[in-house]
Design an enzyme around this catalytic site. Sequence first.
Site, PDB file in Angstrom:
ATOM      1  N   SER A  18       0.828  -1.209   0.000  1.00 29.67           N
ATOM      2  CA  SER A  18       0.000   0.000   0.000  1.00 29.67           C
ATOM      3  C   SER A  18       0.858   1.252   0.000  1.00 29.67           C
ATOM      4  CB  SER A  18      -0.889  -0.009   1.254  1.00 29.67           C
ATOM      5  OG  SER A  18      -1.515   1.246   1.406  1.00 29.67           O
TER       6      SER A  18
ATOM      7  N   TYR B 290      -1.935  -0.682  10.780  1.00 26.71           N
ATOM      8  CA  TYR B 290      -2.185  -1.260   9.451  1.00 26.71           C
ATOM      9  C   TYR B 290      -1.006  -0.958   8.535  1.00 26.71           C
ATOM     10  CZ  TYR B 290      -3.480  -1.451   4.613  1.00 26.71           C
ATOM     11  OH  TYR B 290      -3.444  -1.697   3.266  1.00 26.71           O
TER      12      TYR B 290
ATOM     13  N   LYS C 275       2.154  -3.441   6.656  1.00 27.07           N
ATOM     14  CA  LYS C 275       2.575  -3.498   5.243  1.00 27.07           C
ATOM     15  C   LYS C 275       4.094  -3.270   5.138  1.00 27.07           C
ATOM     16  CE  LYS C 275      -1.336  -4.497   3.454  1.00 27.07           C
ATOM     17  NZ  LYS C 275      -1.528  -5.864   2.907  1.00 27.07           N
TER      18      LYS C 275
HETATM   19  C1  WQD Z   1      -9.548   9.497   1.015  1.00 22.35           C
HETATM   20  C2  WQD Z   1      -9.770  10.971   1.272  1.00 22.35           C
HETATM   21  C3  WQD Z   1     -10.183  11.547   3.560  1.00 22.35           C
HETATM   22  C4  WQD Z   1     -14.017   9.495   3.949  1.00 22.35           C
HETATM   23  C5  WQD Z   1      -7.021   4.434   2.827  1.00 22.35           C
HETATM   24  C6  WQD Z   1      -5.943   3.643   3.463  1.00 22.35           C
HETATM   25  C7  WQD Z   1      -5.000   3.122   2.424  1.00 22.35           C
HETATM   26  C8  WQD Z   1      -5.774   2.388   1.365  1.00 22.35           C
HETATM   27  C9  WQD Z   1      -6.857   3.271   0.771  1.00 22.35           C
HETATM   28  C10 WQD Z   1      -5.644   0.077   2.011  1.00 22.35           C
HETATM   29  C11 WQD Z   1      -9.077  11.470   2.519  1.00 22.35           C
HETATM   30  C12 WQD Z   1     -11.398  11.842   2.702  1.00 22.35           C
HETATM   31  C13 WQD Z   1     -12.810   9.985   3.442  1.00 22.35           C
HETATM   32  C14 WQD Z   1     -15.050  10.404   4.290  1.00 22.35           C
HETATM   33  C15 WQD Z   1     -13.651  12.224   3.604  1.00 22.35           C
HETATM   34  N1  WQD Z   1      -6.344   1.228   1.925  1.00 22.35           N
HETATM   35  N2  WQD Z   1     -12.652  11.313   3.269  1.00 22.35           N
HETATM   36  N3  WQD Z   1     -14.832  11.742   4.108  1.00 22.35           N
HETATM   37  O1  WQD Z   1      -7.280   7.319   3.818  1.00 22.35           O
HETATM   38  O2  WQD Z   1      -6.480   7.887   1.452  1.00 22.35           O
HETATM   39  O3  WQD Z   1      -6.454   5.553   2.231  1.00 22.35           O
HETATM   40  O4  WQD Z   1      -7.692   3.682   1.859  1.00 22.35           O
HETATM   41  O5  WQD Z   1      -4.566  -0.154   1.569  1.00 22.35           O
HETATM   42  O6  WQD Z   1      -4.106   2.253   3.068  1.00 22.35           O
HETATM   43  O7  WQD Z   1      -5.218   4.503   4.306  1.00 22.35           O
HETATM   44  O8  WQD Z   1      -8.634   6.631   1.780  1.00 22.35           O
HETATM   45  O9  WQD Z   1     -10.988   6.824   1.158  1.00 22.35           O
HETATM   46  O10 WQD Z   1     -10.385   6.837   3.635  1.00 22.35           O
HETATM   47  O11 WQD Z   1      -9.847   8.827   2.237  1.00 22.35           O
HETATM   48  O12 WQD Z   1     -13.485  13.445   3.446  1.00 22.35           O
HETATM   49  O13 WQD Z   1     -16.167  10.040   4.755  1.00 22.35           O
HETATM   50  O14 WQD Z   1     -11.171  11.182   1.474  1.00 22.35           O
HETATM   51  O15 WQD Z   1      -9.980  12.588   4.503  1.00 22.35           O
HETATM   52  O16 WQD Z   1      -8.622  12.784   2.272  1.00 22.35           O
HETATM   53  P1  WQD Z   1      -7.172   6.958   2.382  1.00 22.35           P
HETATM   54  P2  WQD Z   1     -10.035   7.236   2.240  1.00 22.35           P
END
Ligand code: WQD
Length: 336
Positions: A125, A150, A154
């Site tokens: 990741s 998490y 990785k």
């Molecule tokens: C994306 C953006 C949030 C939800 C995670 C894991 C990573 C990978 C992918 C496994 C951020 C914003 C989110 C919401 C929001 N997974 N957001 N409101 O955190 O980039 O990555 O998932 O491998 O390891 O860390 O993905 O989709 O949670 O967030 O504003 O209700 O959307 O702040 O900027 P992230 P995400």
Amino acid sequence: MKILVTGGLGFIGSHTVVELQKEGYQVVIIDNLSNSSLDVLEGIVSITGIKPIFEQLDLKDKTKVQTFFKKHQDLQGVIHFAASKAVGESVNKPLLYYENNINTLVYVLQELEKLEIANFIFSSSCTVYGQADTMPISEDAPIQKAQSPYGNTKQIGEEIIQDTCKITPQLQAIALRYFNPIGAHESVKIGELPIGVPQNLVPFITQTAAGIREQLSVFGNDYRTPDGTCIRDYIHVVDIAKAHVIALQRLLDKKNETDFEIFNLGTGTGSSVLEVIQAFERVSGEKLNYKIVDRRAGDVVSAYADTTKANQILGWKAKYNLEDAMLSAWKWQQQL
Ligand code: WQD
């Protein structure tokens, strides 16, 4: 060619099984159904018409893993997806993550050490980069201290594979560092199945538009980005799946240059949260109900991939753009 896909009924795993079957591989799936269901197996079969061998098995059970590998001595490769992957949950349940993500990797590698042929693809990741200093992020960007258990699993996972490859000549491995996988198969038979309240942005968007969630909360718009919201590299899950088949073929053809290679899987394009919302509204024709709230702890400001290495060495490039992916996610949500 018989290939084991652990976590093969998961989001990325199931899409990868479809692509493997399309390329003529015989697939064996191990899944403990802790974060999936047998409906996904039906979805795979309805797409390809081919039923993979399925064994419901928990890789934390070392004896069961040993028994499985004794039964399948003719495996040509393993693609290892099985792991817990919710960043927030990992902070509250670190030991569950270290046991489930590390022990299982060790048990699978211990079995590969006994085989003549051991081609291994590891699901990693972009989390390992933390907040990288420069964008886009290349594979030689420094690994920063993990911001969550998490992410740490990785990083540790990659180190375990590296150390094992050094002393196990037949073990040839590739780690694929995903950026943000989104979307669903065009058949709408498989897609992302978040259990409970979605942690990730895209499923929360589609569930809000479907009326399952009241309103999307945008976690902060005071970041140092053009529109103040965080930037990520959202990549279609089918592009990710195809990259796994290409990486596996690279090892089977002995084209890898070292016994442990690492590739970023992204589109190379960064999109802000508001841009994702706007893309969704364009492709769905729906107006999304959202509000700006406080930042979420642990979020990095920006992360998008330098895809040069995968493009040039793997010969792989993402074909779908953000709108394609958002439309596929929306179609999947509507049929759910
Ligand atoms: C994306 C953006 C949030 C939800 C995670 C894991 C990573 C990978 C992918 C496994 C951020 C914003 C989110 C919401 C929001 N997974 N957001 N409101 O955190 O980039 O990555 O998932 O491998 O390891 O860390 O993905 O989709 O949670 O967030 O504003 O209700 O959307 O702040 O900027 P992230 P995400």
